[in-house]
Design an enzyme around this catalytic site. Structure first.
Site, short mmCIF file in Angstrom:
data_model
loop_
_atom_site.label_atom_id
_atom_site.label_comp_id
_atom_site.label_asym_id
_atom_site.label_seq_id
_atom_site.Cartn_x
_atom_site.Cartn_y
_atom_site.Cartn_z
N TYR A 155 2.68 23.12 22.99
CA TYR A 155 2.11 24.30 22.32
C TYR A 155 3.06 25.49 22.44
O TYR A 155 3.46 26.07 21.43
CB TYR A 155 0.76 24.60 22.97
CG TYR A 155 -0.02 25.74 22.36
CD1 TYR A 155 -0.72 25.55 21.16
CD2 TYR A 155 -0.10 26.97 22.98
CE1 TYR A 155 -1.47 26.59 20.61
CE2 TYR A 155 -0.85 28.00 22.43
CZ TYR A 155 -1.54 27.81 21.26
OH TYR A 155 -2.28 28.83 20.71
N THR A 185 -8.59 35.48 22.46
CA THR A 185 -9.62 36.03 21.57
C THR A 185 -10.90 35.20 21.70
O THR A 185 -10.82 33.99 21.89
CB THR A 185 -9.11 36.04 20.12
OG1 THR A 185 -7.91 36.80 20.08
CG2 THR A 185 -10.12 36.66 19.17
#
Ligand code: NAD
Length: 329
Positions: A155, A185
């Protein structure tokens, strides 16, 4: 004055990863702003229930496709938001090679689509490009501290390569790109089972299970509410001239994991105990965005305080639980 054909017709935005948590909120915002929206998703971590309310709109179209395959569209697009990539560590580590392919080959396919359409592309990058940061808070100039062979590398390094590709397309004037470095978030439509910190703690508290804390819980994170983040993405996509630099988007409020867990426990009226587990490999110690660039370039800063955002998130998970229980009856 005659308008050009491009401004006469409705603007078309393609959202890759549009059935995911952030992507579905972005699709909704773009529809509300009058755009036509093409959502491209392979449903790896996205869910049909996230986009079901938009399926009836004549300005919304779903293409079920993996972005690792080149996209061939019949209609022109003006804006491409690349949010396609599993964001939760257990999900992106489940098939790490596909995660790297998504970040590199998928982004390349979308950049080529942008080049063919003379469209602008926004890449959803991540604070993970800073790795376990030695600089605090993190400014965009910080080059990061990433382990390129660890389990998170598919990632972190995938997203770093995606940024490299974007800036090479920009430098060679092949495509107009924007790069948002998104910090943690949260909000409604997070997948309750995908192992991210806010959804984990809220679900554990609602189900009266122990709240898992990795390490001593003194590591810090910053939490941005989804509506603030989406506003930042739209502003970055639309801003002129091109900032030609990555832009951090996140909420600079810094909380320890223990503080977050305590808040969740109080707000859900739970009496769950804390269960301490070993820290995962390469888990960052501190995470806090410096958002001076976003403030200066986009006149953007987050508005929703953590407690208010958590309230919305907890309500969402409570409703989800209730509807799933109804289905079981
Ligand atoms: P998510 O997992 O909910 O959404 C990702 C979406 O992409 C899903 O709908 C998934 O099905 C789709 N997808 C994954 N691989 C794909 C592929 N190869 N082809 C087509 N679709 C694919 O995650 P999210 O939280 O909504 O994150 C969206 C983007 O924002 C991601 O790129 C992520 O890296 C980035 N980001 C998110 C956060 C966060 O805190 N939510 C933080 C930093 C960066």
């Amino acid at each position: 004055m005659r308008q050009s054909r491009r401004t006469q017709r409705t603007r078309t935005a393609l959202v890759a990863g549009g059935a995911g948590f952030l992507g579905s909120h972005l699709c909704e915002t773009l529809l509300q702003a009058g755009c036509s929206v093409i959502c491209v998703d392979n449903f790896l971590t996205g869910r049909m229930e996230n986009i079901v309310s938009m399926l009836d709109s004549p300005r919304f179209r779903l293409i079920e496709q993996d972005i690792c395959r080149p996209l061939d569209l019949a209609e022109p697009v003006d804006r491409i938001f690349n949010l396609a990539c599993a964001a939760s560590p257990p999900r992106y580590q489940a098939d790490p090679i596909h995660t790297t392919r998504t970040c590199v080959i998928g982004t390349l396919n979308l950049l080529e689509l942008a080049a063919r359409n003379n469209a602008r592309l926004l890449q959803a990058s991540t604070s993970e490009v800073y790795g376990d940061p030695e600089q605090h808070p993190q400014t965009e100039d910080y080059v990061g501290h990433v382990n390129c062979t660890g389990p998170r590398a598919c990632y972190d390094e995938g997203k770093r390569t995606a940024e490299t590709l974007c800036f090479d397309y920009l430098r060679t004037e092949t495509a107009d790109i924007r790069v948002a470095r998104i910090f943690n978030t949260y909000g409604p439509r997070m997948d309750p089972a995908d192992g991210r910190i806010v959804s984990n703690l809220v679900m554990q508290a609602l189900e009266k299970r122990p709240l898992t804390i990795f390490g001593d819980g003194l590591q810090t994170r910053s939490f941005c509410y989804v509506s603030d983040l989406v506003e930042g993405l739209v502003r970055l996509m639309d801003v002129d001239p091109n900032p030609s630099q990555p832009v951090n988007l996140g909420n600079p409020g810094e909380f320890t994991v223990l503080q977050l867990a305590g808040l969740v426990r109080d707000m859900t009226h739970s009496n769950s105990a804390f269960k301490f587990l070993p820290l995962p490999q390469d888990d960052p110690r501190r995470r806090q965005p410096d958002i001076s660039r976003a403030k200066a370039l986009l006149d953007w800063s987050p508005k929703v305080p953590l407690k208010q955002g958590l309230m919305q998130t907890i309500s969402y998970f409570m409703e989800l639980e209730a509807s799933r229980n109804e289905d079981r009856i």
